[in-house]
Design a protein around this motif. Structure first.
Motif, mmCIF file in Angstrom:
data_model
loop_
_atom_site.group_PDB
_atom_site.id
_atom_site.type_symbol
_atom_site.label_atom_id
_atom_site.label_comp_id
_atom_site.label_asym_id
_atom_site.label_seq_id
_atom_site.Cartn_x
_atom_site.Cartn_y
_atom_site.Cartn_z
ATOM 1 N N ASP A 109 7.850 -2.167 -8.133
ATOM 2 C CA ASP A 109 7.388 -1.944 -7.512
ATOM 3 C C ASP A 109 5.436 -1.302 -7.861
ATOM 4 O O ASP A 109 5.886 -0.716 -8.746
ATOM 5 C CB ASP A 109 7.729 -1.393 -6.518
ATOM 6 C CG ASP A 109 8.374 0.070 -6.549
ATOM 7 O OD1 ASP A 109 7.348 1.192 -6.031
ATOM 8 O OD2 ASP A 109 9.203 0.903 -7.421
ATOM 9 N N GLY A 167 13.368 0.692 10.275
ATOM 10 C CA GLY A 167 13.805 1.787 9.962
ATOM 11 C C GLY A 167 14.076 1.389 8.151
ATOM 12 O O GLY A 167 14.379 0.361 8.296
ATOM 13 N N ILE A 168 14.635 2.186 7.890
ATOM 14 C CA ILE A 168 14.969 2.304 6.631
ATOM 15 C C ILE A 168 15.956 1.126 5.918
ATOM 16 O O ILE A 168 15.697 0.224 5.649
ATOM 17 C CB ILE A 168 15.336 3.309 5.374
ATOM 18 C CG1 ILE A 168 14.181 4.204 5.271
ATOM 19 C CG2 ILE A 168 15.907 2.862 4.502
ATOM 20 C CD1 ILE A 168 14.236 5.793 4.653
ATOM 21 N N ARG A 198 4.850 9.470 7.300
ATOM 22 C CA ARG A 198 6.116 9.482 6.320
ATOM 23 C C ARG A 198 5.917 9.847 4.985
ATOM 24 O O ARG A 198 6.244 11.324 4.440
ATOM 25 C CB ARG A 198 6.218 7.255 6.187
ATOM 26 C CG ARG A 198 6.768 6.307 7.522
ATOM 27 C CD ARG A 198 7.002 5.269 6.334
ATOM 28 N NE ARG A 198 7.543 3.900 7.101
ATOM 29 C CZ ARG A 198 7.593 2.876 7.422
ATOM 30 N NH1 ARG A 198 7.625 2.512 6.127
ATOM 31 N NH2 ARG A 198 8.115 2.469 8.459
ATOM 32 N N ARG A 199 4.654 9.894 4.952
ATOM 33 C CA ARG A 199 4.024 10.526 3.272
ATOM 34 C C ARG A 199 4.112 11.954 3.627
ATOM 35 O O ARG A 199 4.596 12.574 2.966
ATOM 36 C CB ARG A 199 2.837 10.130 2.529
ATOM 37 C CG ARG A 199 1.900 10.472 1.614
ATOM 38 C CD ARG A 199 3.258 10.674 0.764
ATOM 39 N NE ARG A 199 4.028 8.472 0.200
ATOM 40 C CZ ARG A 199 3.896 8.923 -0.566
ATOM 41 N NH1 ARG A 199 2.087 8.245 -1.316
ATOM 42 N NH2 ARG A 199 4.484 7.414 -0.502
ATOM 43 N N PRO A 212 0.539 -1.018 0.200
ATOM 44 C CA PRO A 212 -0.162 -0.094 -0.305
ATOM 45 C C PRO A 212 1.081 1.295 -0.158
ATOM 46 O O PRO A 212 2.181 1.240 -0.255
ATOM 47 C CB PRO A 212 -1.093 -0.187 1.335
ATOM 48 C CG PRO A 212 0.073 -1.023 2.199
ATOM 49 C CD PRO A 212 0.872 -2.017 1.189
ATOM 50 N N ALA A 213 0.482 1.899 0.002
ATOM 51 C CA ALA A 213 0.733 4.077 -0.486
ATOM 52 C C ALA A 213 1.724 3.656 0.753
ATOM 53 O O ALA A 213 1.452 4.043 2.095
ATOM 54 C CB ALA A 213 -0.040 4.667 -0.412
ATOM 55 N N ALA A 214 3.044 4.867 1.015
ATOM 56 C CA ALA A 214 3.828 4.882 2.000
ATOM 57 C C ALA A 214 4.380 3.578 2.426
ATOM 58 O O ALA A 214 4.593 4.309 3.583
ATOM 59 C CB ALA A 214 3.819 6.151 2.065
ATOM 60 N N SER A 215 4.434 2.079 2.464
ATOM 61 C CA SER A 215 4.430 1.377 3.128
ATOM 62 C C SER A 215 6.356 1.479 3.256
ATOM 63 O O SER A 215 6.940 0.709 4.031
ATOM 64 C CB SER A 215 4.110 0.106 2.440
ATOM 65 O OG SER A 215 4.182 0.155 1.513
ATOM 66 N N GLY A 216 6.250 2.181 2.161
ATOM 67 C CA GLY A 216 8.383 1.893 1.895
ATOM 68 C C GLY A 216 8.353 0.746 0.688
ATOM 69 O O GLY A 216 9.841 0.231 0.545
ATOM 70 N N LYS A 217 8.119 0.023 -0.433
ATOM 71 C CA LYS A 217 8.280 -0.419 -1.097
ATOM 72 C C LYS A 217 9.126 0.280 -2.336
ATOM 73 O O LYS A 217 10.085 -0.372 -2.392
ATOM 74 C CB LYS A 217 6.406 -0.869 -1.901
ATOM 75 C CG LYS A 217 6.086 0.037 -2.679
ATOM 76 C CD LYS A 217 4.785 -0.610 -2.810
ATOM 77 C CE LYS A 217 3.909 0.970 -3.717
ATOM 78 N NZ LYS A 217 4.045 1.663 -2.835
ATOM 79 N N GLY A 218 8.754 1.566 -2.683
ATOM 80 C CA GLY A 218 9.821 2.392 -3.680
ATOM 81 C C GLY A 218 11.255 1.856 -3.358
ATOM 82 O O GLY A 218 12.062 1.884 -3.249
ATOM 83 N N THR A 219 11.454 2.297 -1.577
ATOM 84 C CA THR A 219 12.549 2.402 -0.790
ATOM 85 C C THR A 219 13.428 1.135 -0.852
ATOM 86 O O THR A 219 14.662 1.222 -1.646
ATOM 87 C CB THR A 219 12.241 3.170 0.335
ATOM 88 O OG1 THR A 219 12.165 4.006 0.587
ATOM 89 C CG2 THR A 219 13.743 3.137 0.844
ATOM 90 N N ALA A 236 14.966 -2.026 7.412
ATOM 91 C CA ALA A 236 14.049 -3.190 6.281
ATOM 92 C C ALA A 236 14.528 -3.475 5.260
ATOM 93 O O ALA A 236 13.941 -4.258 4.367
ATOM 94 C CB ALA A 236 12.933 -2.030 6.252
HETATM 95 N N1 LIG Z 1 11.248 2.210 6.761
HETATM 96 C C1 LIG Z 1 11.292 3.855 6.573
HETATM 97 N N2 LIG Z 1 11.197 3.934 7.784
HETATM 98 C C2 LIG Z 1 10.539 5.001 8.380
HETATM 99 N N3 LIG Z 1 11.003 5.624 6.645
HETATM 100 C C3 LIG Z 1 10.469 5.260 5.601
HETATM 101 C C4 LIG Z 1 11.307 3.448 6.061
HETATM 102 N N4 LIG Z 1 11.198 3.506 4.692
HETATM 103 C C5 LIG Z 1 10.893 4.489 3.989
HETATM 104 N N5 LIG Z 1 10.532 5.564 4.091
HETATM 105 C C6 LIG Z 1 10.264 6.981 3.668
HETATM 106 O O1 LIG Z 1 8.584 7.087 3.925
HETATM 107 C C7 LIG Z 1 8.567 7.910 2.744
HETATM 108 C C8 LIG Z 1 7.800 6.591 1.799
HETATM 109 O O2 LIG Z 1 9.109 5.523 1.522
HETATM 110 P P1 LIG Z 1 8.416 4.938 -0.036
HETATM 111 O O3 LIG Z 1 9.661 4.120 -0.859
HETATM 112 O O4 LIG Z 1 8.310 6.422 -1.080
HETATM 113 O O5 LIG Z 1 7.171 4.469 -0.115
HETATM 114 P P2 LIG Z 1 6.105 3.828 -1.495
HETATM 115 O O6 LIG Z 1 6.959 3.407 -2.555
HETATM 116 O O7 LIG Z 1 5.676 1.874 -1.013
HETATM 117 O O8 LIG Z 1 5.258 5.089 -1.166
HETATM 118 C C9 LIG Z 1 9.797 8.354 2.097
HETATM 119 O O9 LIG Z 1 10.132 9.589 2.627
HETATM 120 C C10 LIG Z 1 10.829 7.367 2.789
HETATM 121 O O10 LIG Z 1 12.399 7.719 2.779
#
Ligand SMILES: Nc1ncnc2c1ncn2[C@@H]1O[C@H](COP(=O)(O)OP(=O)(O)O)[C@@H](O)[C@H]1O
Ligand SMILES: Nc1ccn([C@@H]2O[C@H](COP(=O)(O)OP(=O)(O)O)[C@@H](O)[C@H]2O)c(=O)n1
Length: 211
Positions: free
Chosen positions: A110, A189-190, A138-139, A8-15, A193
């Protein structure tokens, strides 16, 4: 090797997908950008994202649009979530994503339906999630950093509405593939993860090699 990362949105999948692409030296595609590009096209044409024909007319965009900062906005995310429910829009964007996944050497993609529809035979599939308030936080931080004036409550409401729309649509809904590994990043944290994601992919590759 093809790695599918959904969630889902802002889960960190893109990162996580970007980090996996760097780790394995693979190209990466953020498929949400395709739907955001269609969404922003519809908004700029002063049309309604709920109108399937209007959305379909915006599917011929060029990759240059991916660099437009407007794609990051909440409005683009909302419009993307609406246009992505149209089966004809999903069909129009399918070949582009399948071609990316099929390139020699492999790829990381992703999105919402990578493991279920775009690359059902992916070598490894991750389903990345986190609680809605954490994702909204996060978003919210991300949008504030971009200089946008947005309220946390508004972002949370938007994320919950998108979760509901993405999960309940009939065309390629957001569901975890049966053979995906779940990665809940709520309390990570990033760095943690990403480490966990690499470990899950490695485990998947080892299991496949032993089969
Ligand atoms: N595990 C994490 N802990 C804290 N911040 C995170 C984590 N993973 C991602 N973020 C931050 O959260 C925001 C959304 O991450 P993003 O990877 O773009 O999510 P998605 O692709 O799922 O929408 C970004 O600013 C990213 O740096
Ligand atoms: N493979 C995909 C990727 C995105 N989408 C849609 O596009 C919207 C925006 O996706 P995104 O990945 O850019 O959004 P975030 O998760 O980054 O907020 C999502 O809410 C989905 O409705 C989809 O339907 N299928």
């Amino acid at each position: 090797m093809v790695i599918a990362v959904d969630g889902p949105a802002a889960s960190g999948k893109g990162t996580i997908a970007r980090a996996l692409a760097t780790h394995y030296g693979l190209p990466h595609l953020d498929t949400g950008l395709l739907y955001r590009a269609v969404g922003i096209g519809v908004l700029r044409a002063d049309a309604d994202p709920a109108d399937e024909a209007a959305a379909l007319a915006e599917c011929g965009f060029s990759d240059a649009l991916f660099h437009d900062p407007a794609l990051k906005s909440e409005a683009a995310g909302r419009a993307a979530s609406m246009v992505s429910a149209h089966p004809q829009v999903r069909a129009a964007l399918l070949a582009r994503q399948r071609d990316f996944a099929a390139q020699a050497g492999g790829a990381v993609l992703d999105g919402r339906d990578i493991g279920t529809v775009i690359a059902p035979d992916a070598s490894a599939k991750l389903f990345v999630t986190a609680s809605a308030p954490i994702r909204a936080d996060r978003r919210h931080r991300e949008l504030v950093k971009l200089g946008l004036d947005v309220q946390f409550e508004h972002v949370l409401h938007d994320i919950q509405a998108r979760d509901e729309r993405d999960s309940s649509r009939s065309a390629a809904p957001l569901v975890m593939a049966d053979d995906a590994a779940l990665l809940d990043t709520t309390d990570m944290g990033i760095d943690d993860a990403v480490q966990r994601a690499v470990a899950l992919v490695e485990a998947r590759i080892r299991t496949a090699a032993n089969d």
